[in-house]
Design a protein around this motif. Structure first.
Motif, PDB file in Angstrom:
ATOM      1  N   ILE A  90       0.825  -1.211   0.000  1.00 15.63           N
ATOM      2  CA  ILE A  90       0.000   0.000   0.000  1.00 15.63           C
ATOM      3  C   ILE A  90       0.855   1.255   0.000  1.00 15.63           C
ATOM      4  CG2 ILE A  90      -1.772   1.299   1.248  1.00 15.63           C
ATOM      5  CD1 ILE A  90      -2.545  -1.381   2.615  1.00 15.63           C
ATOM      6  N   ILE A  91       0.540   2.136  -0.929  1.00 13.10           N
ATOM      7  CA  ILE A  91       1.109   3.482  -0.963  1.00 13.10           C
ATOM      8  C   ILE A  91      -0.072   4.446  -0.894  1.00 13.10           C
ATOM      9  CG2 ILE A  91       2.387   5.200  -2.309  1.00 13.10           C
ATOM     10  CD1 ILE A  91       3.784   2.846  -3.746  1.00 13.10           C
ATOM     11  N   PHE A  92      -0.075   5.314   0.104  1.00  9.73           N
ATOM     12  CA  PHE A  92      -1.125   6.326   0.197  1.00  9.73           C
ATOM     13  C   PHE A  92      -0.576   7.664  -0.278  1.00  9.73           C
ATOM     14  CE2 PHE A  92      -3.051   3.512   3.500  1.00  9.73           C
ATOM     15  CZ  PHE A  92      -4.283   3.353   2.896  1.00  9.73           C
ATOM     16  N   SER A  93      -1.312   8.278  -1.184  1.00  8.05           N
ATOM     17  CA  SER A  93      -0.991   9.610  -1.664  1.00  8.05           C
ATOM     18  C   SER A  93      -2.211  10.481  -1.386  1.00  8.05           C
ATOM     19  CB  SER A  93      -0.675   9.568  -3.158  1.00  8.05           C
ATOM     20  OG  SER A  93      -0.223  10.818  -3.613  1.00  8.05           O
ATOM     21  N   GLU A  94      -2.057  11.787  -1.536  1.00  2.00           N
ATOM     22  CA  GLU A  94      -3.160  12.696  -1.232  1.00  2.00           C
ATOM     23  C   GLU A  94      -3.709  13.340  -2.484  1.00  2.00           C
ATOM     24  OE1 GLU A  94      -2.638  15.376   2.026  1.00  2.00           O
ATOM     25  OE2 GLU A  94      -1.332  13.962   3.048  1.00  2.00           O
ATOM     26  N   ALA A  95      -4.992  13.601  -2.457  1.00  2.46           N
ATOM     27  CA  ALA A  95      -5.710  14.108  -3.627  1.00  2.46           C
ATOM     28  C   ALA A  95      -5.152  15.432  -4.138  1.00  2.46           C
ATOM     29  CB  ALA A  95      -7.195  14.251  -3.307  1.00  2.46           C
ATOM     30  N   GLN A  96      -4.690  16.293  -3.237  1.00  7.81           N
ATOM     31  CA  GLN A  96      -4.247  17.615  -3.696  1.00  7.81           C
ATOM     32  C   GLN A  96      -2.838  17.616  -4.272  1.00  7.81           C
ATOM     33  OE1 GLN A  96      -4.500  16.841  -0.463  1.00  7.81           O
ATOM     34  NE2 GLN A  96      -3.117  18.023   0.790  1.00  7.81           N
ATOM     35  N   ALA A 106       5.011   2.491  -7.677  1.00  4.60           N
ATOM     36  CA  ALA A 106       4.125   1.320  -7.695  1.00  4.60           C
ATOM     37  C   ALA A 106       4.395   0.438  -8.905  1.00  4.60           C
ATOM     38  CB  ALA A 106       2.665   1.771  -7.673  1.00  4.60           C
ATOM     39  N   LEU A 107       4.730   1.047 -10.039  1.00  2.00           N
ATOM     40  CA  LEU A 107       5.017   0.260 -11.239  1.00  2.00           C
ATOM     41  C   LEU A 107       6.236  -0.642 -11.063  1.00  2.00           C
ATOM     42  CD1 LEU A 107       4.412   2.842 -14.132  1.00  2.00           C
ATOM     43  CD2 LEU A 107       3.081   0.768 -13.640  1.00  2.00           C
ATOM     44  N   GLU A 108       7.142  -0.240 -10.193  1.00  2.92           N
ATOM     45  CA  GLU A 108       8.372  -1.010  -9.960  1.00  2.92           C
ATOM     46  C   GLU A 108       8.224  -2.027  -8.827  1.00  2.92           C
ATOM     47  OE1 GLU A 108      11.123  -0.739 -11.821  1.00  2.92           O
ATOM     48  OE2 GLU A 108      10.118   0.759 -13.069  1.00  2.92           O
ATOM     49  N   THR A 109       7.070  -2.063  -8.193  1.00  7.86           N
ATOM     50  CA  THR A 109       6.856  -2.934  -7.034  1.00  7.86           C
ATOM     51  C   THR A 109       5.499  -3.618  -7.152  1.00  7.86           C
ATOM     52  OG1 THR A 109       5.764  -1.218  -5.720  1.00  7.86           O
ATOM     53  CG2 THR A 109       8.186  -1.332  -5.583  1.00  7.86           C
ATOM     54  N   ASP A 110       5.149  -4.389  -6.135  1.00 12.88           N
ATOM     55  CA  ASP A 110       3.816  -5.000  -6.052  1.00 12.88           C
ATOM     56  C   ASP A 110       2.842  -4.101  -5.296  1.00 12.88           C
ATOM     57  OD1 ASP A 110       4.569  -7.291  -7.423  1.00 12.88           O
ATOM     58  OD2 ASP A 110       5.226  -8.309  -5.591  1.00 12.88           O
ATOM     59  N   ALA A 111       3.269  -2.889  -4.967  1.00 14.86           N
ATOM     60  CA  ALA A 111       2.411  -1.974  -4.219  1.00 14.86           C
ATOM     61  C   ALA A 111       1.418  -1.294  -5.148  1.00 14.86           C
ATOM     62  CB  ALA A 111       3.259  -0.928  -3.502  1.00 14.86           C
ATOM     63  N   LYS A 112       0.341  -0.804  -4.552  1.00 21.07           N
ATOM     64  CA  LYS A 112      -0.692  -0.087  -5.295  1.00 21.07           C
ATOM     65  C   LYS A 112      -0.914   1.267  -4.624  1.00 21.07           C
ATOM     66  CE  LYS A 112      -5.465  -0.524  -6.865  1.00 21.07           C
ATOM     67  NZ  LYS A 112      -6.668  -1.363  -6.896  1.00 21.07           N
ATOM     68  N   VAL A 113      -1.170   2.293  -5.425  1.00 19.55           N
ATOM     69  CA  VAL A 113      -1.404   3.641  -4.904  1.00 19.55           C
ATOM     70  C   VAL A 113      -2.893   3.815  -4.609  1.00 19.55           C
ATOM     71  CG1 VAL A 113      -1.269   6.122  -5.378  1.00 19.55           C
ATOM     72  CG2 VAL A 113       0.531   4.590  -6.205  1.00 19.55           C
ATOM     73  N   PHE A 114      -3.172   4.327  -3.423  1.00 19.65           N
ATOM     74  CA  PHE A 114      -4.529   4.675  -3.014  1.00 19.65           C
ATOM     75  C   PHE A 114      -4.522   6.151  -2.644  1.00 19.65           C
ATOM     76  CE2 PHE A 114      -4.084   0.180  -2.348  1.00 19.65           C
ATOM     77  CZ  PHE A 114      -5.283  -0.337  -2.798  1.00 19.65           C
ATOM     78  N   ILE A 115      -5.535   6.868  -3.110  1.00 16.82           N
ATOM     79  CA  ILE A 115      -5.590   8.317  -2.919  1.00 16.82           C
ATOM     80  C   ILE A 115      -6.476   8.646  -1.720  1.00 16.82           C
ATOM     81  CG2 ILE A 115      -6.161  10.542  -3.983  1.00 16.82           C
ATOM     82  CD1 ILE A 115      -3.896   9.032  -5.414  1.00 16.82           C
ATOM     83  N   ILE A 116      -5.900   9.399  -0.787  1.00 14.22           N
ATOM     84  CA  ILE A 116      -6.595   9.854   0.420  1.00 14.22           C
ATOM     85  C   ILE A 116      -6.978  11.317   0.247  1.00 14.22           C
ATOM     86  CG2 ILE A 116      -6.271  10.309   2.901  1.00 14.22           C
ATOM     87  CD1 ILE A 116      -6.501   7.382   2.286  1.00 14.22           C
ATOM     88  N   ASP A 117      -8.114  11.692   0.818  1.00 17.88           N
ATOM     89  CA  ASP A 117      -8.563  13.081   0.794  1.00 17.88           C
ATOM     90  C   ASP A 117      -8.268  13.706   2.152  1.00 17.88           C
ATOM     91  OD1 ASP A 117      -9.848  15.504   0.626  1.00 17.88           O
ATOM     92  OD2 ASP A 117     -11.795  14.678   0.074  1.00 17.88           O
ATOM     93  N   SER A 118      -7.342  14.649   2.186  1.00 14.99           N
ATOM     94  CA  SER A 118      -6.985  15.283   3.455  1.00 14.99           C
ATOM     95  C   SER A 118      -7.962  16.389   3.842  1.00 14.99           C
ATOM     96  CB  SER A 118      -5.560  15.829   3.390  1.00 14.99           C
ATOM     97  OG  SER A 118      -5.472  16.793   2.373  1.00 14.99           O
ATOM     98  N   ALA A 119      -9.006  16.563   3.064  1.00  9.33           N
ATOM     99  CA  ALA A 119     -10.098  17.504   3.338  1.00  9.33           C
ATOM    100  C   ALA A 119      -9.668  18.966   3.267  1.00  9.33           C
ATOM    101  CB  ALA A 119     -10.759  17.200   4.679  1.00  9.33           C
ATOM    102  N   VAL A 120      -8.552  19.239   2.635  1.00 10.60           N
ATOM    103  CA  VAL A 120      -8.138  20.642   2.503  1.00 10.60           C
ATOM    104  C   VAL A 120      -8.585  21.244   1.179  1.00 10.60           C
ATOM    105  CG1 VAL A 120      -6.145  20.385   4.019  1.00 10.60           C
ATOM    106  CG2 VAL A 120      -5.856  20.097   1.556  1.00 10.60           C
ATOM    107  N   SER A 121      -9.059  20.414   0.274  1.00  9.43           N
ATOM    108  CA  SER A 121      -9.445  20.935  -1.031  1.00  9.43           C
ATOM    109  C   SER A 121     -10.930  20.734  -1.319  1.00  9.43           C
ATOM    110  CB  SER A 121      -8.601  20.273  -2.130  1.00  9.43           C
ATOM    111  OG  SER A 121      -8.782  18.873  -2.092  1.00  9.43           O
TER     112      SER A 121
END
Length: 150
Positions: A90-96, A106-121
């Motif tokens: 798991i890799i968490f990134s933020e929407a903004q 993620a392309l170089e690993t078995d991890a997948k990116v999931f987008i979190i909303d930090s509620a600032v936008s």
């Protein structure tokens, strides 16, 4: 005039009680995520850290990215190695922020990116926080299910 003020006060108290109830539902949903045993996650930016700590998700590495900064190729290679060594899914990134670097990792690993909303936008509506947290809970659960299945 006194009755008008009482009516306003009653409305405010009712609205506050309803909102607190909705926040408690969100809190209960977050607590349900504790059932998962995550190996750990990589996060881009620190707004996710408080939820991870509450749920008990180990943060293997937190990477601060701003709009005007990027990682060197050596830093990216180190993160890729860290993900492979710890079998991170798991890799968490933020929407903004751009998910360009997390997606490349993620392309170089078995991890997948999931987008979190930090509620600032968000749109600033009264229910923005509740909507953001509902989305985040769904996303975190999806990520933890992905980790469990992979």
């Amino acid at each position: 005039n006194e009755n008008y003020n009482k009516d306003i006060l009653i409305t405010i108290e009712n609205n506050a009680a309803n909102y607190i109830e909705e926040v408690n539902v969100i809190n209960d949903e977050i607590n349900k995520l504790k059932q998962y045993n995550s190996k750990g996650v990589i996060i881009f930016h620190d707004s996710f850290a408080y939820i991870a700590n509450k749920v008990g998700i180990p943060i293997i590495k937190m990477i601060e990215l701003e709009h005007d900064t990027s990682l060197s190729s050596g830093e990216v290679a180190n993160i890729i190695n860290l993900i492979k060594e710890n079998d991170i899914k798991i890799i968490f990134s933020e929407a903004q922020f751009s998910d360009n670097i997390p997606s490349k990792i993620a392309l170089e690993t078995d991890a997948k990116v999931f987008i979190i909303d930090s509620a600032v936008s968000g749109d600033g509506n009264i229910d923005s926080y509740l909507k953001s947290m509902g989305y985040n809970i769904k996303t975190i659960k999806e990520a933890l299910e992905y980790e469990k299945d992979n």
